[in-house]
Enzyme design. Structure first.
Site, short mmCIF file in Angstrom:
data_model
loop_
_atom_site.label_atom_id
_atom_site.label_comp_id
_atom_site.label_asym_id
_atom_site.label_seq_id
_atom_site.Cartn_x
_atom_site.Cartn_y
_atom_site.Cartn_z
N TYR A 2 -2.68 -0.29 9.88
CA TYR A 2 -2.81 -0.86 8.54
C TYR A 2 -1.50 -0.71 7.77
O TYR A 2 -0.99 -1.67 7.18
CB TYR A 2 -3.95 -0.17 7.79
CG TYR A 2 -4.02 -0.53 6.33
CD1 TYR A 2 -4.44 -1.79 5.92
CD2 TYR A 2 -3.64 0.40 5.34
CE1 TYR A 2 -4.50 -2.13 4.57
CE2 TYR A 2 -3.71 0.07 4.00
CZ TYR A 2 -4.12 -1.20 3.62
OH TYR A 2 -4.16 -1.53 2.29
N SER A 51 0.83 -1.20 0.00
CA SER A 51 0.00 0.00 0.00
C SER A 51 0.86 1.25 0.00
O SER A 51 1.96 1.27 0.57
CB SER A 51 -0.90 0.00 1.24
OG SER A 51 -1.53 1.26 1.41
#
Length: 338
Positions: free
Chosen positions: A172, A147
């Site tokens: 995350y 990501s």
């Protein structure tokens, strides 16, 4: 090629599986179908791939038997939790994959602040099981979703894969950086060809309801105000789903000889207010806006340097923002009018 695609009930996983199937690959799909967002959207994506889960199995946490697609003879689906090691071992032992593309994960920057356990379960334990199964069952071609959030507090842009990524600002992001480190270890120790793809904001038909395009579209069509964070002083490297999928397939087809990391984005950041204006134009409505401060765990700007992906894979994101948003709006209006 026989490919395991995890997260096929998800946004990117669905599109990737569909494109691979249409070109003739054998695709085994996997998803746990959790309720992080509307599971009806997830089931509908699966239905588009010809996967219909029997009513008797909808409430069960897992479905150990494969479900055959009614649309694609070269596709079947397993409802399995990545963190269930026994189930994963059985899957790899039974199916004998040529390649694995791991897109399954607990998504969402903001949700990770409220529910950290879910991220360790899916993104750390689940990814560890993927690596171990690749190691023990002869899979040498592993690609996986990282990501853009791993860049954290970095301020120099565009983001390059050579930049430091040791300042994540959400759990995350920390789990995605951990995946990269774990993959590096397994590449070094066991010779597995691993390629991590740092996705930059992906949008398009069948998108996630918690992402800004869907949130804005929902608010505009229902005459509700939209929340504009950091008072609109934000930008994102919005990337259309088809451009993302093309890049992922190139990586699957041409695995690196070693551990690799690539950015995959549009290489053209768009200011948030411009993005909102493009959505307003596509939906034919001006949105009421509530200007708010930056949310915890969020970043002001993302901008992908994709020069190495262009060099190594001839990657060419070519969907303009206007074109992509029109396609998204057309899908949204059709899907939510039913």
């Amino acid at each position: 090629m026989k490919i395991l695609v995890t997260g096929t009930a998800g946004f990117i996983g669905y599109h990737l599986a569909k494109k691979l199937l249409e070109r003739g690959d054998e695709v085994v799909g996997l998803d746990i179908i959790n309720d992080y967002y509307d599971i009806n959207l997830k089931y509908t994506r699966l239905n588009e791939l010809g996967i219909v889960i029997p009513d008797s199995d909808l409430e069960s946490s897992e479905q150990s038997n494969a479900i055959q697609s009614s649309t694609f003879p070269n596709h079947r689906f397993y409802k399995i939790d990545l963190a269930d090691k026994e189930a994963m071992v059985h899957l790899f032992k039974t199916e004998k994959f040529d390649a694995v593309c791991n897109l399954a994960a607990q998504a969402g920057v903001r949700y990770s602040i409220e529910n950290p356990d879910a991220y360790i379960h899916s993104n750390i334990i689940g990814f560890m099981n993927i690596l171990e199964c690749c190691r023990h069952y002869g899979v040498q071609n592993l690609s996986y979703a990282s990501s853009s959030s791993v860049y954290g507090l970095n301020t120099q842009q565009p983001f390059r894969t050579t930049d430091k990524t040791d300042t994540p600002i959400s759990l995350y992001a920390a789990t995605k950086k951990s995946n990269e480190l774990m993959a590096h270890t397994y590449s070094h120790l066991y010779g597995i060809k691993t390629t991590g793809l740092r996705f930059f904001t992906v949008y398009g038909p069948w998108g996630r309801p918690d992402m800004s395009p869907m949130l804005f579209a929902d608010a505009i069509t229902h005459n509700r105000p939209i929340k504009v964070f950091n008072h609109g002083d934000m930008s994102r490297d919005f990337t259309y789903i088809d451009d993302i999928v093309d890049g992922v397939i190139n990586v699957i087809d041409n695995p690196s000889e070693k551990y690799s990391i690539y950015n995959i984005g549009n290489n053209t950041p768009v200011r948030l207010l411009e993005f909102i204006e493009t959505i307003e134009l596509a939906f034919g409505k001006i949105a009421e806006k509530i200007y708010m401060d930056m949310q915890s765990g969020d970043v002001k700007s993302t901008f992908a340097d994709v020069d190495d992906l262009i060099r190594d894979f001839d990657y060419k994101p070519n969907t303009s923002l206007v074109e992509g948003i029109v396609k998204f709006a057309n899908w949204y209006n059709e899907f939510y009018s039913e």
